[in-house]
Write a protein that holds these residues in place. Structure first.
Motif, PDB file in Angstrom:
ATOM      1  N   VAL A 171      -5.918   0.362   5.347  1.00  0.00           N
ATOM      2  CA  VAL A 171      -4.664  -0.409   5.217  1.00  0.00           C
ATOM      3  C   VAL A 171      -4.623  -1.448   6.351  1.00  0.00           C
ATOM      4  CG1 VAL A 171      -2.135  -0.264   5.190  1.00  0.00           C
ATOM      5  CG2 VAL A 171      -3.508   1.603   4.234  1.00  0.00           C
ATOM      6  N   GLU A 199      -2.914   0.502  -3.870  1.00  0.00           N
ATOM      7  CA  GLU A 199      -2.412  -0.837  -3.551  1.00  0.00           C
ATOM      8  C   GLU A 199      -1.908  -1.511  -4.821  1.00  0.00           C
ATOM      9  OE1 GLU A 199      -5.676  -3.355  -2.007  1.00  0.00           O
ATOM     10  OE2 GLU A 199      -5.785  -4.197  -4.010  1.00  0.00           O
ATOM     11  N   TYR A 254       0.833  -1.202   0.000  1.00  0.00           N
ATOM     12  CA  TYR A 254       0.000   0.000   0.000  1.00  0.00           C
ATOM     13  C   TYR A 254       0.869   1.255   0.000  1.00  0.00           C
ATOM     14  CZ  TYR A 254      -3.747  -3.174   1.287  1.00  0.00           C
ATOM     15  OH  TYR A 254      -4.649  -4.196   1.278  1.00  0.00           O
ATOM     16  N   THR A 264       3.915   0.944   4.996  1.00  0.00           N
ATOM     17  CA  THR A 264       3.182   1.733   3.988  1.00  0.00           C
ATOM     18  C   THR A 264       3.713   3.160   3.934  1.00  0.00           C
ATOM     19  OG1 THR A 264       1.195   0.392   4.235  1.00  0.00           O
ATOM     20  CG2 THR A 264       0.881   2.607   3.363  1.00  0.00           C
ATOM     21  N   ILE A 291      -5.312   6.355  -1.311  1.00  0.00           N
ATOM     22  CA  ILE A 291      -4.629   5.121  -0.914  1.00  0.00           C
ATOM     23  C   ILE A 291      -4.520   4.234  -2.153  1.00  0.00           C
ATOM     24  CG2 ILE A 291      -4.619   3.114   0.638  1.00  0.00           C
ATOM     25  CD1 ILE A 291      -6.319   4.690   2.571  1.00  0.00           C
ATOM     26  N   ARG A 304       0.257  -4.270   7.579  1.00  0.00           N
ATOM     27  CA  ARG A 304       0.945  -3.601   6.466  1.00  0.00           C
ATOM     28  C   ARG A 304       1.251  -2.135   6.774  1.00  0.00           C
ATOM     29  NH1 ARG A 304       3.029  -7.501   4.070  1.00  0.00           N
ATOM     30  NH2 ARG A 304       1.686  -9.003   3.061  1.00  0.00           N
ATOM     31  N   GLN A 305       0.691  -1.608   7.864  1.00  0.00           N
ATOM     32  CA  GLN A 305       0.772  -0.157   8.086  1.00  0.00           C
ATOM     33  C   GLN A 305       2.207   0.355   8.238  1.00  0.00           C
ATOM     34  OE1 GLN A 305      -2.013   0.619  11.285  1.00  0.00           O
ATOM     35  NE2 GLN A 305      -3.779   0.244   9.965  1.00  0.00           N
TER      36      GLN A 305
END
Ligand SMILES: Nc1nc2c(ncn2[C@@H]2O[C@H](COP(=O)(O)OP(=O)(O)OP(=O)(O)O)[C@@H](O)[C@H]2O)c(=O)[nH]1
Ligand SMILES: [Ca+2]
Length: 509
Positions: A116, A66, A49, A124, A64, A120-121
């Motif tokens: 998100v 992906e 992301y 990112t 955002i 995964r944050q």
């Protein structure tokens, strides 16, 4: 009646052959597909992301994106999965209370945390790019623009994302990233053009030019046929193994809000409290606080001392007069290059197709001039704007009760301004007009500079074509199925011809 013995035997032989063949056929298919699926298991989907905040002059949007990690160097794989409009004005408007600029982003940043996945944050990347509103503020008061950026930074750092910084991007970057975005989304960068070399004269599919109309600035970017005479307008890119010489220019103060400010500043009389304005529908009125009007960099050329603090703008809905006023903000009298757009800025001959987005799209879409399936000529577009300007404000308001009054009241001005900028400013004519597509989204992603900015900063656009990858899982399974079918068909033919001979020998057929 009883059938002869030979016929009975023949039927039973054929039946057995078909049963065995059918069984073998099903077995072969099942085995091959099972092997293909088990042996060539697809890798578990690893989605990445990225978040970009577009801090524009009129408002901020959060995007955002992906993409599948294993394909990140392909073109067209990054998709916009969310867009959040920040409530309130653009961050530059908070210059009197800079701490509020950062706080204004809270709602959209919280939304991003929900979109998100938690695991995964941390990886990112999070970027904020500010455009013309902050460019103007930093020209007038660099201290205040730093404070606004710090406030934004302090708030963004509170989130669990990989914060990569907040900065004011240049007009050149804004143009270039918009151009990258639309060509990436249109799939213009990667094409197998090796076969084209056999036909000298034939060129691969050309890139689209990009036209972006914001609130405070506007950008034009395209690959021209001729040389770019001014180095300031010239960019060189090498993308996916191809070189591009790109022309770009950003006109600060020629976004549609600042263009309107220029008109007000030029037309307001020092002692008059009323401005009869031909660019607003008849019956429309608006109060304009003019105390700060001439402090703005964009209105400096029209500076005069006023005896009034408020002016009432009264619409007269006169399209011809509006057009005359609008044309006055384009200075076409001086040019030190072989050719210019306006204000002495070099511009090569227009070349190829163009994607026009942001306010170009908002306005043309409202006026029903953006339908790609039903394109309108330049003359039709002029007539549509003229008709809209002549409509009484009350009638317009009744027809579009849900449209924001700010937007609705400005469509007469905006339509007139857009047509003037394109025709008189950039030099589109009745023929080249047909090469402009007014677009909001391309394949589900908004057209704008943010995607190109992220692609560049995450190194997702390689200079050279990535080496071709081995067959994908889906491709592998398809190949196995097709080859097994061919194999079975060949076996079947051989078997049948053998069986035919044996059956003939036995006198069955
Ligand atoms: N009609 C209409 N106008 C809009 C809409 N959203 C934004 N605008 C207006 O269109 C103009 C351009 O908007 P944006 O492209 O968001 O501009 P910006 O990014 O804030 O400004 P820059 O910093 O100059 O790029 C501004 O005058 C906005 O007020 C919309 O949904 N409809
Ligand atoms: Ca913008």
């Amino acid at each position: 009646m009883e059938q002869p013995r030979g016929t009975k035997q023949k039927k039973s032989c054929q039946k057995n052959v078909f049963i065995i063949l059918g069984f073998l056929f099903i077995l072969a298919i099942i085995t091959i597909i099972t092997v293909a699926i088990i042996q060539n298991k697809p890798l578990e989907k690893n989605v990445k992301y990225g978040i970009v905040l577009d801090a524009g002059s009129s408002h901020t949007n959060l995007y955002i994106y992906e993409w599948p990690a294993e394909k990140e160097n392909d073109t067209g794989v990054v998709k916009q999965v969310d867009m959040c409009k920040v409530d309130g004005p653009g961050i530059s408007s908070y210059y009197k209370e800079p701490e509020k600029a950062g706080l204004s982003l809270k709602k959209c940043m919280d939304e991003a945390k929900g979109v998100v996945p938690e695991n995964r944050q941390r990886e990112t990347p999070l970027y904020l790019g500010a455009t013309a509103g902050m460019r103007l503020l930093s020209m007038v008061n660099p201290g205040l623009s730093d404070q606004v950026l710090s406030s934004v930074e302090n708030n963004l750092e509170l989130y669990p994302f990989d914060y990569q910084g907040a900065r004011i991007i240049t007009g050149q970057e804004e143009g270039a990233y918009g151009w990258i975005t639309i060509n990436y989304l249109l799939g213009k960068f990667v094409q197998d053009e090796s076969w084209l070399s056999f036909f000298p004269g034939l060129k691969g599919s050309e890139t689209f030019g990009a036209l972006d109309l914001g609130g405070a600035s506007t950008q034009i970017t395209f690959v021209p046929e001729n040389d770019i005479e001014s180095p300031d307008n010239s960019l060189h890119f090498r993308l996916y193994g191809r070189s591009y010489n790109v022309y770009t220019h950003s006109f600060l103060c020629y976004g549609k809000d600042q263009a309107l400010q220029q008109l007000f500043a030029s037309n307001i009389k020092p002692t008059d409290t009323i401005l009869q304005d031909p660019c607003f529908n008849v019956g429309y009125t608006r109060n304009v606080n003019v105390t700060g009007l001439y402090k703005n960099h964009c209105t400096a050329a029209y500076r005069k001392s006023l005896n009034v603090t408020n002016v009432q703008v009264i619409g007269t809905g006169n399209h011809d007069q509006c057009l005359q006023n609008v044309l006055e903000i384009f200075n076409r009298s001086q040019c030190t290059y072989s050719r210019c757009s306006f204000n002495g800025v070099f511009q090569p001959h227009l070349q190829g197709d163009f994607g026009a987005f942001s306010a170009f799209f908002f306005v043309m879409d409202f006026l029903k001039l953006a339908d790609i399936k039903n394109p309108k000529s330049l003359e039709d577009a002029k007539e549509t704007v003229r008709k809209f300007c002549s409509r009484p404000w009350q009638e317009v308001k009744v027809e579009f009760p849900k449209t924001k009054e700010k937007y609705l009241s400005e469509y007469c001005f905006s339509g007139t301004y857009i047509l003037s900028l394109l025709e008189v400013g950039y030099g589109f004519n009745s023929t080249s007009w047909d090469s402009i597509r007014f677009v909001g989204k391309i394949s589900g992603s908004d057209a704008g500079w943010t995607l190109g900015y992220m692609l560049n900063l995450t190194n997702m656009i390689p200079a050279e074509l990535p080496p071709s990858r081995p067959l994908s899982h889906e491709g592998y399974v398809a190949l196995m199925v097709v080859s097994s079918l061919v194999l079975v068909a060949v076996l079947l033919i051989i078997w049948l011809s053998c069986c035919k001979e044996k059956c003939l020998e036995k006198g069955i057929i």
